[in-house]
Design an enzyme around this catalytic site. Structure first.
Site, mmCIF file in Angstrom:
data_model
loop_
_atom_site.group_PDB
_atom_site.id
_atom_site.type_symbol
_atom_site.label_atom_id
_atom_site.label_comp_id
_atom_site.label_asym_id
_atom_site.label_seq_id
_atom_site.Cartn_x
_atom_site.Cartn_y
_atom_site.Cartn_z
ATOM 1 N N GLU A 64 -36.716 63.828 8.283
ATOM 2 C CA GLU A 64 -35.722 63.621 7.231
ATOM 3 C C GLU A 64 -34.805 64.831 7.113
ATOM 4 O O GLU A 64 -35.049 65.884 7.703
ATOM 5 C CB GLU A 64 -36.427 63.361 5.897
ATOM 6 C CG GLU A 64 -37.179 62.057 5.874
ATOM 7 C CD GLU A 64 -37.872 61.767 4.566
ATOM 8 O OE1 GLU A 64 -38.329 60.629 4.403
ATOM 9 O OE2 GLU A 64 -37.976 62.671 3.702
ATOM 10 N N CYS A 73 -35.637 58.233 12.454
ATOM 11 C CA CYS A 73 -36.927 57.540 12.380
ATOM 12 C C CYS A 73 -37.830 57.935 13.547
ATOM 13 O O CYS A 73 -37.363 58.396 14.589
ATOM 14 C CB CYS A 73 -36.708 56.033 12.408
ATOM 15 S SG CYS A 73 -35.708 55.400 11.051
ATOM 16 N N GLU A 75 -39.452 56.046 15.622
ATOM 17 C CA GLU A 75 -39.227 55.261 16.837
ATOM 18 C C GLU A 75 -38.067 55.829 17.651
ATOM 19 O O GLU A 75 -38.139 55.928 18.876
ATOM 20 C CB GLU A 75 -38.922 53.794 16.492
ATOM 21 C CG GLU A 75 -40.045 53.088 15.774
ATOM 22 C CD GLU A 75 -39.934 53.157 14.255
ATOM 23 O OE1 GLU A 75 -40.409 52.219 13.594
ATOM 24 O OE2 GLU A 75 -39.379 54.146 13.720
#
Length: 158
Positions: A64, A73, A75
């Site tokens: 973040e 993210c 992924e």
């Protein structure tokens, strides 16, 4: 006029322990990756792990940022690592999980698009394992099933 339906087939396992051993190990690697998550704002620690076609394991976690749109993210972190370390090599299976979750988590929309693009680049279906730290695990054999009517390179004008 024609009506068409979308169908998503997936397999549900009661827990990580019910998975075949190779998949269970990958889910545990994804859970381990949550420890590398930087999530001071949402406290939603996500980890992903992938088994490359060669058998190598790659992982990623969400990162973040105080300027929310620049976070990434788990992924997509993983896809960046995989395409850097193993250029052009397909991912056999990708597992995603979140620390503390009792429900399976699935990739967000931008991650679904990124997974589909990666799958298209490598020319091989990307299998997904989606779970929480506890509880059931969902298995989807082809990432395309998560993004019906996807925008792909076929949609780009020449």
């Amino acid at each position: 006029m024609a009506t068409r339906d979308f169908h998503l087939s997936y397999t549900v396992y009661d827990s990580v322990d019910a998975l075949p051993s190779e998949d269970a190990a990958l889910m545990r690697a994804a859970l381990d990756a949550t420890r590398l998550s930087y999530a001071p704002y949402s406290r939603f620690r996500v980890g992903a792990a992938a088994r490359m076609q060669s058998g190598a394991i790659v992982s990623g976690s969400n990162q973040e940022n105080a300027s929310y749109p620049v976070g990434i993210c788990a992924e997509r972190t993983l896809l960046s690592v995989a395409s850097t370390l193993y250029p052009g090599e397909p991912i056999d299976t990708l597992a995603v999980t979140a620390a503390g979750s009792r429900e399976p988590i699935s990739p967000c929309g931008i991650c679904r698009q990124s997974l589909l693009e990666f799958q298209g680049r490598t020319g091989r279906p990307l299998r997904l394992l989606m779970g929480g730290e506890f509880g059931p695990v969902w298995v989807v054999e082809d990432a395309r099933g998560l993004l019906p009517l996807a925008f792909t390179t076929d949609n780009l004008l020449p």
